[in-house]
Design a protein around this motif. Structure first.
Motif, PDB file in Angstrom:
ATOM      1  N   ILE A  42     -37.594  17.464  18.384  1.00  0.00           N
ATOM      2  CA  ILE A  42     -37.228  18.393  17.313  1.00  0.00           C
ATOM      3  C   ILE A  42     -38.283  18.356  16.212  1.00  0.00           C
ATOM      4  CG2 ILE A  42     -35.475  18.980  15.595  1.00  0.00           C
ATOM      5  CD1 ILE A  42     -33.425  17.583  17.431  1.00  0.00           C
ATOM      6  N   PHE A  43     -38.576  17.159  15.716  1.00  0.00           N
ATOM      7  CA  PHE A  43     -39.663  16.931  14.769  1.00  0.00           C
ATOM      8  C   PHE A  43     -40.584  15.884  15.377  1.00  0.00           C
ATOM      9  CE2 PHE A  43     -36.545  17.885  11.087  1.00  0.00           C
ATOM     10  CZ  PHE A  43     -36.867  19.237  11.116  1.00  0.00           C
ATOM     11  N   LEU A  44     -41.898  16.101  15.292  1.00  0.00           N
ATOM     12  CA  LEU A  44     -42.865  15.195  15.913  1.00  0.00           C
ATOM     13  C   LEU A  44     -43.627  14.395  14.868  1.00  0.00           C
ATOM     14  CD1 LEU A  44     -44.228  14.273  18.568  1.00  0.00           C
ATOM     15  CD2 LEU A  44     -45.883  16.127  18.233  1.00  0.00           C
ATOM     16  N   SER A  45     -43.749  13.103  15.110  1.00  0.00           N
ATOM     17  CA  SER A  45     -44.499  12.228  14.214  1.00  0.00           C
ATOM     18  C   SER A  45     -45.920  12.747  14.016  1.00  0.00           C
ATOM     19  CB  SER A  45     -44.546  10.810  14.798  1.00  0.00           C
ATOM     20  OG  SER A  45     -45.317   9.950  13.992  1.00  0.00           O
ATOM     21  N   ILE A  60     -28.761  13.437  17.721  1.00  0.00           N
ATOM     22  CA  ILE A  60     -30.207  13.227  17.746  1.00  0.00           C
ATOM     23  C   ILE A  60     -30.519  11.771  17.444  1.00  0.00           C
ATOM     24  CG2 ILE A  60     -30.581  15.594  16.926  1.00  0.00           C
ATOM     25  CD1 ILE A  60     -31.847  13.910  14.408  1.00  0.00           C
ATOM     26  N   THR A  61     -31.706  11.353  17.867  1.00  0.00           N
ATOM     27  CA  THR A  61     -32.181   9.994  17.637  1.00  0.00           C
ATOM     28  C   THR A  61     -33.498  10.052  16.879  1.00  0.00           C
ATOM     29  OG1 THR A  61     -31.173   9.220  19.702  1.00  0.00           O
ATOM     30  CG2 THR A  61     -32.877   7.835  18.734  1.00  0.00           C
ATOM     31  N   SER A  72     -38.958   1.990  18.711  1.00  0.00           N
ATOM     32  CA  SER A  72     -37.876   1.424  17.906  1.00  0.00           C
ATOM     33  C   SER A  72     -36.969   2.562  17.457  1.00  0.00           C
ATOM     34  CB  SER A  72     -38.423   0.699  16.668  1.00  0.00           C
ATOM     35  OG  SER A  72     -39.202  -0.412  17.036  1.00  0.00           O
ATOM     36  N   ILE A  73     -35.669   2.375  17.612  1.00  0.00           N
ATOM     37  CA  ILE A  73     -34.709   3.366  17.135  1.00  0.00           C
ATOM     38  C   ILE A  73     -34.389   3.069  15.679  1.00  0.00           C
ATOM     39  CG2 ILE A  73     -32.345   4.213  17.331  1.00  0.00           C
ATOM     40  CD1 ILE A  73     -32.508   3.826  20.299  1.00  0.00           C
ATOM     41  N   LEU A  74     -34.617   4.045  14.824  1.00  0.00           N
ATOM     42  CA  LEU A  74     -34.355   3.865  13.401  1.00  0.00           C
ATOM     43  C   LEU A  74     -32.976   4.372  13.003  1.00  0.00           C
ATOM     44  CD1 LEU A  74     -37.804   4.876  11.860  1.00  0.00           C
ATOM     45  CD2 LEU A  74     -37.028   2.640  12.670  1.00  0.00           C
ATOM     46  N   ALA A  75     -32.502   5.420  13.678  1.00  0.00           N
ATOM     47  CA  ALA A  75     -31.202   5.987  13.308  1.00  0.00           C
ATOM     48  C   ALA A  75     -30.683   6.890  14.412  1.00  0.00           C
ATOM     49  CB  ALA A  75     -31.314   6.774  12.002  1.00  0.00           C
ATOM     50  N   GLU A  76     -29.364   7.073  14.417  1.00  0.00           N
ATOM     51  CA  GLU A  76     -28.685   8.012  15.314  1.00  0.00           C
ATOM     52  C   GLU A  76     -27.847   8.944  14.444  1.00  0.00           C
ATOM     53  OE1 GLU A  76     -28.353   8.212  18.737  1.00  0.00           O
ATOM     54  OE2 GLU A  76     -29.443   6.434  19.426  1.00  0.00           O
ATOM     55  N   ALA A  99     -38.051  12.910  15.765  1.00  0.00           N
ATOM     56  CA  ALA A  99     -36.637  13.228  15.975  1.00  0.00           C
ATOM     57  C   ALA A  99     -36.483  13.850  17.354  1.00  0.00           C
ATOM     58  CB  ALA A  99     -36.134  14.184  14.902  1.00  0.00           C
ATOM     59  N   ILE A 100     -35.627  13.244  18.183  1.00  0.00           N
ATOM     60  CA  ILE A 100     -35.420  13.695  19.558  1.00  0.00           C
ATOM     61  C   ILE A 100     -33.950  14.047  19.770  1.00  0.00           C
ATOM     62  CG2 ILE A 100     -35.459  12.979  21.988  1.00  0.00           C
ATOM     63  CD1 ILE A 100     -37.841  11.263  21.395  1.00  0.00           C
ATOM     64  N   SER A 101     -33.711  15.115  20.497  1.00  0.00           N
ATOM     65  CA  SER A 101     -32.342  15.492  20.832  1.00  0.00           C
ATOM     66  C   SER A 101     -31.800  14.508  21.868  1.00  0.00           C
ATOM     67  CB  SER A 101     -32.314  16.922  21.383  1.00  0.00           C
ATOM     68  OG  SER A 101     -30.993  17.325  21.658  1.00  0.00           O
ATOM     69  N   ALA A 102     -30.749  13.769  21.493  1.00  0.00           N
ATOM     70  CA  ALA A 102     -30.183  12.757  22.389  1.00  0.00           C
ATOM     71  C   ALA A 102     -29.235  13.367  23.414  1.00  0.00           C
ATOM     72  CB  ALA A 102     -29.449  11.695  21.573  1.00  0.00           C
TER      73      ALA A 102
END
Length: 225
Positions: A42-45, A60-61, A72-76, A99-102
């Protein structure tokens, strides 16, 4: 524009607004929505953003990867949650996370500049939107401090126990579920999955807690089941 703005009323960003107010507000700010497949970015570093996302469906993750590809997972985040606001409000600061769609998801995007810019009529529901946004940012700072506290622990054991203590306090119960599977928990704690599994087995054998999938029961004292 949403055909049914009432779907937003469960979001903290629109708390205290009626369906009528929400319709008026969506006409005041710039929004669009998009569907994402599971695993889609969704959003790319490394990229700047100027919009925030409100999750209409799915989850999303937020992840961070190092040069070696370690994740590393920072948030869900789940339905009703918002994400991306810290970078969207930071004047073109590039993203340091992705941000990735989980799952299959649908996101409503809002132009960040329009949130803090009043319309000509200075509508009261716009003021409520700003108030809600500030509360959300404050709560996320608390969550960030919690993770800093967890990661400040030097051992896997102490990181895990600190994390579980926080979850127990949040749920006001010794029995609770966490939003991670084993790999995701390892990523969140920034540890190796196998090492985490070994430590969890030791802690269970020592009577600190019992676990079934992502459900934990913490015992009030060691070995007190």
């Amino acid at each position: 524009m949403l055909t049914d703005p009432s779907v937003l009323l469960s979001s903290p960003l629109f708390q205290g607004l009626s369906t009528k107010d929400t319709i008026s507000l969506l006409q005041c700010i710039s929004v669009n929505r998009k569907k994402f497949s599971q695993g889609e970015v969704i959003f790319l570093s490394g990229e700047p953003i100027n919009r925030i996302g409100v999750i209409l469906q799915g989850s999303i993750t937020i992840i961070k990867e190092d040069f070696s590809g370690n994740r590393s997972i920072l948030a869900e985040f789940v339905k009703g949650n918002i994400f991306g606001e810290a970078f969207a409000f930071s004047n073109n600061e590039k993203l340091s996370v992705t941000a990735i769609s989980a799952s299959e998801s649908e996101i409503l995007f809002i132009d960040a500049n329009r949130i803090f810019t009043f319309c000509a009529s200075a509508c009261p529901y716009h003021s409520r939107l700003i108030e809600n946004m500030l509360k959300i940012i404050a709560k996320k700072n608390i969550v960030l401090n919690e993770k800093i506290d967890v990661l400040s622990k030097r051992t896997i054991r102490n990181r895990l126990l600190s994390f579980l203590q926080i979850q127990s306090q949040k749920n006001d119960s010794n029995h609770f579920s966490i939003p991670f599977n084993r790999q995701e928990l390892a990523d969140y704690l920034c540890v190796d999955r196998s090492a985490l599994s070994n430590e969890m087995s030791k802690l269970q054998n020592e009577g600190f807690f019992s676990v079934s999938k992502n459900e934990f029961t913490i015992y009030s004292s060691k070995g007190n089941k």
